[in-house]
Design a protein around this motif. Structure first.
Motif, PDB file in Angstrom:
ATOM      1  N   ASN A 368       0.845  -1.204   0.000  1.00 54.38           N
ATOM      2  CA  ASN A 368       0.000   0.000   0.000  1.00 54.38           C
ATOM      3  C   ASN A 368       0.883   1.258   0.000  1.00 54.38           C
ATOM      4  O   ASN A 368       0.814   2.088   0.900  1.00 54.38           O
ATOM      5  N   PRO A 369       1.737   1.394  -1.032  1.00 51.84           N
ATOM      6  CA  PRO A 369       2.685   2.510  -1.007  1.00 51.84           C
ATOM      7  C   PRO A 369       2.007   3.846  -1.299  1.00 51.84           C
ATOM      8  O   PRO A 369       0.884   3.884  -1.805  1.00 51.84           O
ATOM      9  N   VAL A 370       2.728   4.936  -0.974  1.00 54.13           N
ATOM     10  CA  VAL A 370       2.262   6.276  -1.357  1.00 54.13           C
ATOM     11  C   VAL A 370       2.312   6.396  -2.888  1.00 54.13           C
ATOM     12  O   VAL A 370       1.437   6.994  -3.512  1.00 54.13           O
ATOM     13  N   ALA A 371       3.354   5.834  -3.480  1.00 57.09           N
ATOM     14  CA  ALA A 371       3.481   5.780  -4.942  1.00 57.09           C
ATOM     15  C   ALA A 371       4.262   4.513  -5.279  1.00 57.09           C
ATOM     16  O   ALA A 371       5.129   4.091  -4.516  1.00 57.09           O
ATOM     17  N   SER A 372       3.922   3.918  -6.409  1.00 56.52           N
ATOM     18  CA  SER A 372       4.557   2.629  -6.714  1.00 56.52           C
ATOM     19  C   SER A 372       5.981   2.788  -7.222  1.00 56.52           C
ATOM     20  O   SER A 372       6.770   1.853  -7.213  1.00 56.52           O
ATOM     21  N   GLU A 373       6.332   3.999  -7.661  1.00 60.57           N
ATOM     22  CA  GLU A 373       7.700   4.260  -8.133  1.00 60.57           C
ATOM     23  C   GLU A 373       8.318   5.341  -7.274  1.00 60.57           C
ATOM     24  O   GLU A 373       7.614   6.162  -6.689  1.00 60.57           O
ATOM     25  N   GLY A 374       9.666   5.370  -7.248  1.00 61.63           N
ATOM     26  CA  GLY A 374      10.406   6.354  -6.452  1.00 61.63           C
ATOM     27  C   GLY A 374       9.988   7.777  -6.758  1.00 61.63           C
ATOM     28  O   GLY A 374       9.463   8.075  -7.829  1.00 61.63           O
ATOM     29  N   GLY A 375      10.255   8.657  -5.796  1.00 62.59           N
ATOM     30  CA  GLY A 375       9.701   9.996  -5.843  1.00 62.59           C
ATOM     31  C   GLY A 375      10.329  10.950  -6.834  1.00 62.59           C
ATOM     32  O   GLY A 375       9.839  12.071  -6.994  1.00 62.59           O
ATOM     33  N   VAL A 376      11.405  10.574  -7.494  1.00 59.44           N
ATOM     34  CA  VAL A 376      12.078  11.490  -8.422  1.00 59.44           C
ATOM     35  C   VAL A 376      12.167  10.823  -9.788  1.00 59.44           C
ATOM     36  O   VAL A 376      12.571   9.667  -9.884  1.00 59.44           O
ATOM     37  N   ALA A 377      11.798  11.549 -10.825  1.00 61.79           N
ATOM     38  CA  ALA A 377      11.956  11.032 -12.189  1.00 61.79           C
ATOM     39  C   ALA A 377      13.027  11.853 -12.898  1.00 61.79           C
ATOM     40  O   ALA A 377      13.102  13.074 -12.731  1.00 61.79           O
ATOM     41  N   VAL A 378      13.860  11.169 -13.675  1.00 60.57           N
ATOM     42  CA  VAL A 378      14.911  11.834 -14.452  1.00 60.57           C
ATOM     43  C   VAL A 378      14.422  11.988 -15.884  1.00 60.57           C
ATOM     44  O   VAL A 378      13.925  11.035 -16.487  1.00 60.57           O
ATOM     45  N   LEU A 379      14.526  13.204 -16.407  1.00 59.41           N
ATOM     46  CA  LEU A 379      14.030  13.506 -17.757  1.00 59.41           C
ATOM     47  C   LEU A 379      15.191  13.813 -18.692  1.00 59.41           C
ATOM     48  O   LEU A 379      16.205  14.378 -18.263  1.00 59.41           O
ATOM     49  N   HIS A 380      15.027  13.465 -19.954  1.00 60.89           N
ATOM     50  CA  HIS A 380      15.974  13.864 -20.991  1.00 60.89           C
ATOM     51  C   HIS A 380      15.182  14.339 -22.204  1.00 60.89           C
ATOM     52  O   HIS A 380      13.993  14.065 -22.328  1.00 60.89           O
ATOM     53  N   GLY A 381      15.870  15.025 -23.100  1.00 59.24           N
ATOM     54  CA  GLY A 381      15.229  15.515 -24.311  1.00 59.24           C
ATOM     55  C   GLY A 381      16.039  16.667 -24.850  1.00 59.24           C
ATOM     56  O   GLY A 381      17.074  17.032 -24.280  1.00 59.24           O
ATOM     57  N   ASN A 382      15.554  17.269 -25.947  1.00 60.54           N
ATOM     58  CA  ASN A 382      16.366  18.326 -26.549  1.00 60.54           C
ATOM     59  C   ASN A 382      16.433  19.584 -25.690  1.00 60.54           C
ATOM     60  O   ASN A 382      17.274  20.443 -25.921  1.00 60.54           O
ATOM     61  N   LEU A 383      15.569  19.671 -24.674  1.00 59.87           N
ATOM     62  CA  LEU A 383      15.646  20.816 -23.771  1.00 59.87           C
ATOM     63  C   LEU A 383      16.582  20.540 -22.591  1.00 59.87           C
ATOM     64  O   LEU A 383      17.022  21.465 -21.903  1.00 59.87           O
TER      65      LEU A 383
END
Ligand code: FES
Length: 572
Positions: A368-383
């Motif tokens: 019963n987690p607060v969220a099923s994945e860790g709290g930080v997401a790493v983004l990439h892209g042309n920006l």
């Protein structure tokens, strides 16, 4: 086990030459008879207490309890005041000075007759700074976390540091509360010594220090004013003496597994995005290369279990009563390296043997987690070719896949001046872009990343928007804020090329951040971009500007992050 003659301090005090005689003379000047210190481990207590740091106001007293433990265990304590980095008061940001405290820590430990170190900190940057310096100095070291302050209170409502300050400031800007309410909030938000009691950068980094193995078990969760905090300080003082005799150096505690466990824990805590930068820098001092990729990979298999604001409902005081960090770790044992050694000299598993969770809403079970994945997401892209991060668990889920037109601010001054200007035509779908706020542009990556929502939208009830910057964000902040965009705009990163009206797509599920502008057009814009003039021509700022690395590299100084000779001083 070491013998008294093997102690580092023996080189200063133990021999029979002129300098040794001089050092003993001056120890008598300090008021100590030789039998009080000769042949005993000298323990340097590095204390970040100062009148200007409310989070550390109890550390002056707590250092006395550390000394009590050192004396009882047969050591000789010496307290060193070191740079206090007060998150609240130091401008433009204490992050500008994190590496300065790290350097001071390293060089004090190297240049004085110290056999082991007790590091006292907690307010955001103090923890990574002290640990970076100690890792480079290489002595046996133990961390005494300042501990969180008590819960805030307003008219019976529980308040969290930072998180509720931002929230009620917006309510005031929206005209929903007045001066009287604001004055009451001012009195109720910070009620005791201790660092912020949300899962901000302070709680995140002290918890990271604990799981790294650098504190006594359970130390990071104890409220600053709890009697247990006094006892933990004394026990830490006693333990460092044993660590010196055992030659349990910091390098024997900090290995690759320790840093992997720190990332796992920070993610399960729903911790601050600042931890990404600090852990990369700290690992670098241990000769271990961490990258954003490590965070992203680990995040995909670690659930958020700590239900603490700003990503959850409770505060650190509740977390402590619910079992604290050992309780949380007891629910992650399959994801941790339980056989590695901590400052106790025993495996991490031993620290968790008695760990229990007493409140399943504060520390959630795995099913019963607060969220099923860790709290930080790493983004990439042309920006963000070098990467960017978002604390997606503290954002409006509807904004995590969003395309909107950019409204660009060149720096924080520009933002403050124009954010409420109706002529900008900002709507809830706009993407607010702040540049000029990175490691060099800020300078120091100030925590501007939670850009304010324009007043007319607040009045309409809008409470979150997509915001993008090369700044950091306070760990107590929240919202769909894309942070740490690398490389920063100041050095010509793509953020420098964005123009008002450009479409930007944020897509957290696919971990992308894309500027919807043709490459050829971006090249044209790049050709007309001019690098800003250097801001500092002298002083620490000039040193900083010459050597600071980008966010994805940890913002350490290049000459501190590398390996190489740095010889022990001759004590003669
Ligand atoms: Fe010191 Fe938040 S201001 S920890």
């Amino acid at each position: 086990m070491k013998a008294p003659e093997d102690l580092r301090s023996h080189r200063w005090f133990g021999g029979d030459d002129l300098r040794n005689f001089s050092h003993r003379t001056r120890a008598r000047q300090l008021g100590y008879e030789p039998e009080e210190h000769l042949g005993k481990p000298v323990i340097g207590i590095l204390n970040t207490w100062s009148d200007i740091n409310p989070c550390h106001q109890h550390l002056r007293e707590r250092a006395e309890q550390v000394k009590r433990g050192v004396w009882q265990a047969g050591g000789f304590p010496l307290e060193f005041p070191v740079a206090t980095l007060s998150e609240t008061y130091q401008k433009p940001t204490p992050m500008l000075y994190r590496n300065l405290l790290a350097m001071e820590t390293e060089e004090l430990l190297r240049s004085y007759p110290v056999d082991g170190a007790v590091l006292m900190g907690g307010c955001d940057k103090t923890t990574p700074a002290l640990l970076m310096g100690a890792a480079s100095a290489g002595l046996p070291s133990i961390f005494v976390p300042a501990g969180p302050m008590l819960r805030g209170n307003w008219r019976g409502e529980v308040l969290g540091s930072g998180t509720d300050m931002w929230k009620y400031w917006d309510e005031r800007r929206a005209g929903r509360i007045g001066d009287r309410e604001l004055a009451e909030l001012e009195r109720g938000l910070a009620r005791s010594p201790g660092h912020c009691m949300t899962m901000g950068t302070a709680s995140t980094m002290t918890s990271a220090a604990e799981v790294l193995g650098l504190t006594l078990p359970g130390a990071a969760s104890i409220p600053a004013v709890d009697s247990a905090h006094h006892r933990m300080a004394a026990a830490s003082g006693a333990r460092i003496v044993g660590m010196v005799w055992e030659d349990l150096t910091i390098a024997k505690v900090l290995d690759e597994r320790a840093y992997a466990d720190a990332i796992t824990t920070v993610l399960a805590l729903g911790g601050s995005t600042n931890a990404v930068i600090h852990l990369i820098a700290m690992a670098g001092r241990s000769g271990i290369s961490l990258s954003l990729k490590d965070f992203d990979e680990i995040a995909r298999r670690v659930p958020v279990l700590a239900n603490i604001r700003p990503g959850g409902d409770w505060l650190m005081e509740d977390f402590y009563y619910a079992g604290g960090l050992p309780g949380l770790l007891s629910r992650l044992t399959d994801l941790l390296h339980l056989d590695r050694i901590t400052v106790t000299g025993q495996p991490l598993a031993d620290s968790l043997a008695d760990a229990r969770v007493h409140n399943d809403d504060v520390i959630r079970p795995r099913d019963n987690p607060v969220a099923s994945e860790g709290g930080v997401a790493v983004l990439h892209g042309n920006l963000a070719p070098g990467g960017a991060v978002i604390k997606h668990i503290a954002a409006d889920p509807a904004l995590l896949s969003h395309t909107g037109p950019a409204v660009v601010f060149d720096n924080y001054k520009d933002l403050k001046k124009r954010i409420d200007d109706p002529a900008l035509g900002i709507t809830a779908d706009s993407v607010l872009v702040l540049r000029g706020s990175g490691p060099l542009g800020g300078p120091g990556m100030p925590e501007y990343g939670m850009l304010p929502i324009p007043a007319h939208l607040l009045e309409q009830g809008v409470r979150d928007m997509v915001r993008i910057s090369d700044a950091r964000m306070s760990g107590t902040s929240y919202g769909a804020c894309v942070l740490h965009v690398a490389p920063e705009s100041h050095v010509g990163g793509p953020l420098a090329l964005v123009r008002d009206g450009d479409l930007i797509t944020l897509d957290v599920p696919s971990r992308t951040l894309q500027l919807q502008v043709e490459d050829a057009e971006l090249e044209r814009r790049r050709a007309s971009w001019a690098a800003p003039a250097p801001r500092f021509e002298r002083g620490y700022g000039a040193l900083y500007a010459e050597h600071i690395t980008q966010a994805d590299e940890g913002c350490d100084f290049d000459f501190l992050a590398r390996a190489g000779a740095n010889p022990e001083p001759d004590a003669g």
